[in-house]
Design a protein around this motif. Structure first.
Motif, PDB file in Angstrom:
ATOM      1  N   THR A   1       0.847  -1.363   0.097  1.00 49.93           N
ATOM      2  CA  THR A   1       0.042  -0.067   0.101  1.00 49.93           C
ATOM      3  C   THR A   1       0.723   1.221  -0.051  1.00 49.93           C
ATOM      4  O   THR A   1       0.266   2.490  -0.189  1.00 49.93           O
ATOM      5  CB  THR A   1      -0.933   0.192   1.398  1.00 49.93           C
ATOM      6  OG1 THR A   1      -0.180  -0.128   2.445  1.00 49.93           O
ATOM      7  CG2 THR A   1      -1.822  -1.159   1.228  1.00 49.93           C
ATOM      8  N   LEU A   2       2.099   1.296   0.337  1.00 47.55           N
ATOM      9  CA  LEU A   2       3.119   2.150   0.201  1.00 47.55           C
ATOM     10  C   LEU A   2       3.225   2.807  -1.209  1.00 47.55           C
ATOM     11  O   LEU A   2       3.468   3.910  -1.669  1.00 47.55           O
ATOM     12  CB  LEU A   2       4.370   2.130   1.082  1.00 47.55           C
ATOM     13  CG  LEU A   2       4.243   1.975   2.598  1.00 47.55           C
ATOM     14  CD1 LEU A   2       5.712   1.635   3.010  1.00 47.55           C
ATOM     15  CD2 LEU A   2       3.906   3.532   3.021  1.00 47.55           C
ATOM     16  N   VAL A   3       3.267   1.487  -2.073  1.00 44.95           N
ATOM     17  CA  VAL A   3       3.497   1.834  -3.544  1.00 44.95           C
ATOM     18  C   VAL A   3       2.318   1.937  -4.395  1.00 44.95           C
ATOM     19  O   VAL A   3       2.409   2.820  -5.368  1.00 44.95           O
ATOM     20  CB  VAL A   3       4.549   0.811  -4.041  1.00 44.95           C
ATOM     21  CG1 VAL A   3       4.884   0.889  -5.410  1.00 44.95           C
ATOM     22  CG2 VAL A   3       5.755   0.487  -3.065  1.00 44.95           C
ATOM     23  N   PHE A   4       1.367   1.109  -4.061  1.00 44.54           N
ATOM     24  CA  PHE A   4      -0.029   1.417  -4.789  1.00 44.54           C
ATOM     25  C   PHE A   4      -1.068   1.745  -3.990  1.00 44.54           C
ATOM     26  O   PHE A   4      -1.168   1.313  -2.722  1.00 44.54           O
ATOM     27  CB  PHE A   4      -0.357   0.012  -5.540  1.00 44.54           C
ATOM     28  CG  PHE A   4       0.914  -0.594  -6.356  1.00 44.54           C
ATOM     29  CD1 PHE A   4       1.244  -0.094  -7.517  1.00 44.54           C
ATOM     30  CD2 PHE A   4       2.004  -1.794  -5.677  1.00 44.54           C
ATOM     31  CE1 PHE A   4       2.078  -0.575  -8.196  1.00 44.54           C
ATOM     32  CE2 PHE A   4       2.603  -2.225  -6.562  1.00 44.54           C
ATOM     33  CZ  PHE A   4       2.900  -1.612  -7.688  1.00 44.54           C
TER      34      PHE A   4
ATOM     35  N   ASN B   1      -2.130   4.892   8.750  1.00 47.04           N
ATOM     36  CA  ASN B   1      -1.208   5.338   7.626  1.00 47.04           C
ATOM     37  C   ASN B   1      -0.116   4.196   7.517  1.00 47.04           C
ATOM     38  O   ASN B   1       0.632   3.807   8.548  1.00 47.04           O
ATOM     39  CB  ASN B   1      -0.785   6.556   7.827  1.00 47.04           C
ATOM     40  CG  ASN B   1       0.468   7.106   7.045  1.00 47.04           C
ATOM     41  OD1 ASN B   1       1.354   6.679   6.930  1.00 47.04           O
ATOM     42  ND2 ASN B   1      -0.187   8.080   6.027  1.00 47.04           N
ATOM     43  N   PRO B   2       0.322   3.529   6.431  1.00 49.64           N
ATOM     44  CA  PRO B   2       1.208   2.448   6.295  1.00 49.64           C
ATOM     45  C   PRO B   2       2.542   2.971   6.814  1.00 49.64           C
ATOM     46  O   PRO B   2       3.288   2.333   7.695  1.00 49.64           O
ATOM     47  CB  PRO B   2       1.429   2.210   4.909  1.00 49.64           C
ATOM     48  CG  PRO B   2       0.162   2.524   4.281  1.00 49.64           C
ATOM     49  CD  PRO B   2      -0.355   3.873   5.029  1.00 49.64           C
TER      50      PRO B   2
END
Length: 293
Positions: A122-125, A155-156
């Motif tokens: 989820t940090l990337v996408f 928040n990741p």
């Protein structure tokens, strides 16, 4: 250490120091001067604002702009709404992040690597604005304040930093607490959280500032103008929309430019006043937990 001090006492070192001071001073002035103008303009008269393009000290001080916005029911309602959403939202986000980060800090947790992998993805996408809006609508959260909090509840990046902070704690502390009969919840509340004040204070600041400054979420999810937060209200005022006033005199003409600057100042000051309260924990909280994985 003596060699380092000698190096910066050389002519080149002194030139470097002077250049640093000059560059940082220019950057600091570029950041501070606009805010000083906003503050000074909010206390200035309309005539002075139309006559002087820039100033940091008004010729004539007046509270007319603040009297105008404080007499507006729309502004008071937006201010109270923003404060409540920020306090409740920050508490929920911090609670969910901590309760997820603590078990993930345990390497013996079954499925830990799978969950961490999902968090890193989820940090990337990210889903994007439209899919998120569709999810919020299908969950029945449109036109509710929950839509401003729950979609970004964890928040990741914050989760990983807090997880690393918990993971870096000496395991002997928890083992001694468990020998005394403490449960997992007791260890978290009595041992882990009291030792985590720096990182908790840091992300409390991050979460609070993020919710306070959030503009897109209220704009997308709140259809009722009476539910708007301060940032949407600020957009309405700076865009030239009329602001409902509580003035009894129908001939009263509010100071348009000064009122815009006053709303900007009121929307900015709480964050600036909140930061010094957590400043002593801020640097330590950002550094600890960001090194170890």
């Amino acid at each position: 250490m003596a060699r380092e001090r000698y190096r910066f006492n050389t002519p080149a070192g002194r030139v470097f120091d002077v250049a640093n001071v000059v560059v940082l001073s220019v950057i600091g002035l570029a950041a501070v001067l606009p805010f000083l103008y906003v503050m000074a303009g909010s206390f200035a008269t309309e005539a002075e604002l139309s006559r002087r393009a820039f100033f940091v000290w008004p010729e004539e001080w007046t509270l007319e702009s603040y009297r105008s916005i404080l007499s507006s029911p729309a502004f008071v309602r937006a201010m109270v709404t923003t404060v409540l959403v920020t306090v409740v939202g920050t508490a929920i986000q911090l609670l969910l992040t901590v309760t997820m980060a603590y078990p993930l800090a345990k390497k013996s947790l079954p499925g830990r690597n799978l969950v961490l992998g999902m968090v890193v993805v989820t940090l990337v996408f990210s889903a994007g604005m439209i899919p998120t809006f569709l999810v919020v609508r299908e969950l029945g959260l449109l036109n509710t304040y929950w839509a401003l909090v729950l979609p970004m509840a964890i928040n990741p990046f914050s989760l990983i930093i807090i997880k690393n902070f918990f993971q870096a704690m000496p395991p002997e502390l928890e083992e001694s607490a468990r020998i005394d009969g403490a449960t997992d919840v007791g260890v978290l509340l009595r041992i882990v959280l009291p030792l985590s004040k720096p990182v908790l204070a840091t992300f409390t600041l991050f979460y609070a500032v993020g919710i306070w400054n959030d503009f897109m979420s209220p704009l997308l999810y709140l259809n009722d103008p009476d539910m708007w937060t301060l940032q949407v209200f600020l957009r309405q005022v700076t865009a030239g929309a009329e602001m409902a006033s509580g003035e009894i005199d129908p001939n009263y003409v509010p100071p348009e430019q000064g009122m815009k600057l006053a709303v900007i100042a009121v929307a900015t000051l709480p964050v600036l006043l909140f930061y010094p309260l957590l400043q002593k924990h801020f640097a330590k909280g950002m550094l600890i937990g960001s090194v170890k994985g």
